[in-house]
Design a protein around this motif. Structure first.
Motif, PDB file in Angstrom:
ATOM      1  N   HIS A  64       0.806  -1.217   0.000  1.00  0.00           N
ATOM      2  CA  HIS A  64       0.000   0.000   0.000  1.00  0.00           C
ATOM      3  C   HIS A  64       0.842   1.271   0.000  1.00  0.00           C
ATOM      4  O   HIS A  64       0.333   2.350  -0.277  1.00  0.00           O
ATOM      5  N   ASN A  65       2.127   1.166   0.357  1.00  0.00           N
ATOM      6  CA  ASN A  65       2.862   2.323   0.852  1.00  0.00           C
ATOM      7  C   ASN A  65       3.942   2.814  -0.117  1.00  0.00           C
ATOM      8  O   ASN A  65       4.822   2.046  -0.495  1.00  0.00           O
ATOM      9  N   ARG A  66       3.878   4.109  -0.498  1.00  0.00           N
ATOM     10  CA  ARG A  66       4.983   4.743  -1.217  1.00  0.00           C
ATOM     11  C   ARG A  66       6.052   5.101  -0.194  1.00  0.00           C
ATOM     12  O   ARG A  66       6.205   6.249   0.218  1.00  0.00           O
ATOM     13  N   MET A  67       6.810   4.121   0.226  1.00  0.00           N
ATOM     14  CA  MET A  67       7.788   4.333   1.288  1.00  0.00           C
ATOM     15  C   MET A  67       8.825   5.375   0.915  1.00  0.00           C
ATOM     16  O   MET A  67       9.287   6.136   1.763  1.00  0.00           O
TER      17      MET A  67
ATOM     18  N   THR B  41      -0.792   5.409  -3.397  1.00  0.00           N
ATOM     19  CA  THR B  41      -0.700   4.210  -4.230  1.00  0.00           C
ATOM     20  C   THR B  41      -2.044   3.901  -4.874  1.00  0.00           C
ATOM     21  O   THR B  41      -2.111   3.147  -5.839  1.00  0.00           O
ATOM     22  N   GLN B  42      -3.108   4.449  -4.325  1.00  0.00           N
ATOM     23  CA  GLN B  42      -4.415   4.416  -4.974  1.00  0.00           C
ATOM     24  C   GLN B  42      -5.213   5.603  -4.466  1.00  0.00           C
ATOM     25  O   GLN B  42      -5.245   5.863  -3.273  1.00  0.00           O
TER      26      GLN B  42
ATOM     27  N   SER C  71      -1.155  10.588 -12.059  1.00  0.00           N
ATOM     28  CA  SER C  71      -1.187   9.121 -12.038  1.00  0.00           C
ATOM     29  C   SER C  71      -2.548   8.604 -11.593  1.00  0.00           C
ATOM     30  O   SER C  71      -3.041   7.599 -12.108  1.00  0.00           O
ATOM     31  N   ILE C  72      -3.149   9.288 -10.637  1.00  0.00           N
ATOM     32  CA  ILE C  72      -4.486   8.897 -10.192  1.00  0.00           C
ATOM     33  C   ILE C  72      -5.511   9.220 -11.266  1.00  0.00           C
ATOM     34  O   ILE C  72      -6.414   8.423 -11.558  1.00  0.00           O
TER      35      ILE C  72
END
Length: 399
Positions: free
Chosen positions: A120-123, A308-309, A329-330
């Motif tokens: 889930h995570n854009r770290m 991420t979403q 991107s979304i």
């Protein structure tokens, strides 16, 4: 089957991943499966649920909403004892990136249970924006991961993507919640063939909200914009408020959520005399959030390069509410005709879009479209796709 989901934060805490997990849990149960969620104990008042396993933890935020569990043998023993009281676990679903991910893989490997991992995570963005020494933090996380999760499997140079690949190498399938995040994971070498499964929108609640909207009489009103999310820097809350100020739009801007920037945001509104236009509506339930979106003229999404979403814009599309989408991107994941996109990522461009949309709404020229009827926006459809992945993994297939 019995699915054991691991999450870094408690399902009852605030956050998009937590909403996603709760939706998945309900939809999987509706399909006849047993779901248990394992997360750190939450040190703030919340609803108790027998489907939750709360591992011993320490709070890590001032408000005590978020917490962490230390991976290791003591936690392993505690978890094994607790899970021995439940039906045997068939599959581990890791929806975590830090402490609970390590705990999950140690459990799965200890009991020879297949695991899948939703990332889930854009770290990379999250650590860079929230930590004073990002490289040092990434190095510390990697050292910790290698110390308690052995042997080392990642083949990438030390960094965020190597850290994520370490998990991906242990999973039978890696899932991304959007096509653009899946592409990023491929580009960075984390995984070759990630599956894409969106977080859908709760079928029953969407139907209820839409039915209530149809029954209500629509009256002429000032344009209403809704912003919902965590009050934090990466969500660009302050940039949104500055855009509202610059737009000068005669509209109501309702902000749903809470977080560390609440005080700063309230001070900004007071300083610039925006109280008649900006309303801090606080944290609300998932149903209330969907009702607010359905009743608005537009949803505003402001983060860029972080999500991420874009869950809220998917919810808006399912409810028939257009969105102003700041992240290209979304926007690329949405069907045509359901959103406006600012010319660029600047505050000025966002303000200009708000001005245009408010004027169009006031003049009766806003975007109109029927609530999305495509099954892909519904959680039931996404759960069907998830179950196909589960069956593939349990059948011995790999990503």
């Amino acid at each position: 089957m019995h699915i054991l989901i691991f999450s870094d934060q408690h399902p009852e805490s605030a956050g998009g991943a937590q909403v996603s997990i709760r939706l998945q849990m309900r939809s999987l149960e509706a399909a006849g499966h047993t779901v248990t969620v394992c997360s750190p104990k939450m040190h703030q008042a919340h609803d108790e649920d027998p489907r939750y396993i709360d591992t011993p933890s320490v709070p890590i935020t001032i408000d005590r909403e978020y917490s962490m569990t230390v991976p290791g043998r003591a936690t392993d023993r505690w978890l094994d004892k607790r899970l021995a009281q439940l039906p045997p676990v068939d599959l581990v679903h890791v929806q975590a990136d830090f402490w609970q991910a390590i705990i999950a893989y140690r459990y799965a490997e200890r009991h020879a249970i297949p695991a899948v991992h939703t990332m889930h995570n854009r770290m990379d963005v999250g650590i860079e924006q929230s930590m004073p020494a990002p490289k040092l933090v990434t190095g510390a996380l990697t050292w910790w991961q290698h110390r308690v999760l052995k042997p080392r499997l990642s083949t990438l140079p030390t960094g965020v993507w190597a850290y994520l690949q370490e998990y991906a190498k242990r999973a039978r399938a890696v899932i991304a919640p959007s096509a653009h995040f899946a592409q990023l994971l491929r580009d960075e070498g984390v995984v070759n063939r990630p599956d894409v499964v969106w977080t859908g929108v709760d079928d029953a609640i969407v139907d209820e909200v839409l039915a209530a909207q149809r029954a209500a009489k629509r009256v002429q009103h000032r344009p209403v914009f809704v912003w919902t999310g965590r009050f934090s820097h990466e969500k660009r809350l302050m940039e949104f408020l500055e855009a509202v100020r610059l737009s000068g739009a005669d509209a109501i801007f309702r902000l749903y959520g809470a977080g560390l920037l609440l005080g700063k945001a309230q001070a900004f509104v007071a300083q610039h005399d925006l109280a008649e236009r900006v309303v801090f509506a606080g944290r609300v339930s998932y149903r209330e959030s969907l009702a607010a979106i359905a009743g608005a003229d537009a949803l505003v999404q402001t983060s860029i390069g972080f999500e991420t979403q874009g869950m809220t814009v998917f919810e808006a599309a399912a409810l028939g509410t257009p969105s102003i989408v700041s992240d290209p991107s979304i926007a690329a994941e949405l069907p045509d005709g359901v959103y406006w996109e600012p010319a660029d990522g600047s505050v000025e461009a966002l303000a200009a879009t708000i001005t245009t949309v408010a004027a169009d709404v006031a003049a009766g020229r806003s975007k109109t479209f029927a609530p999305a009827t495509s099954r892909e926006f519904r959680q039931s459809h996404q759960t069907s796709r998830m179950l196909e992945i589960y069956q593939r993994v349990l059948g011995g297939g790999a990503a």
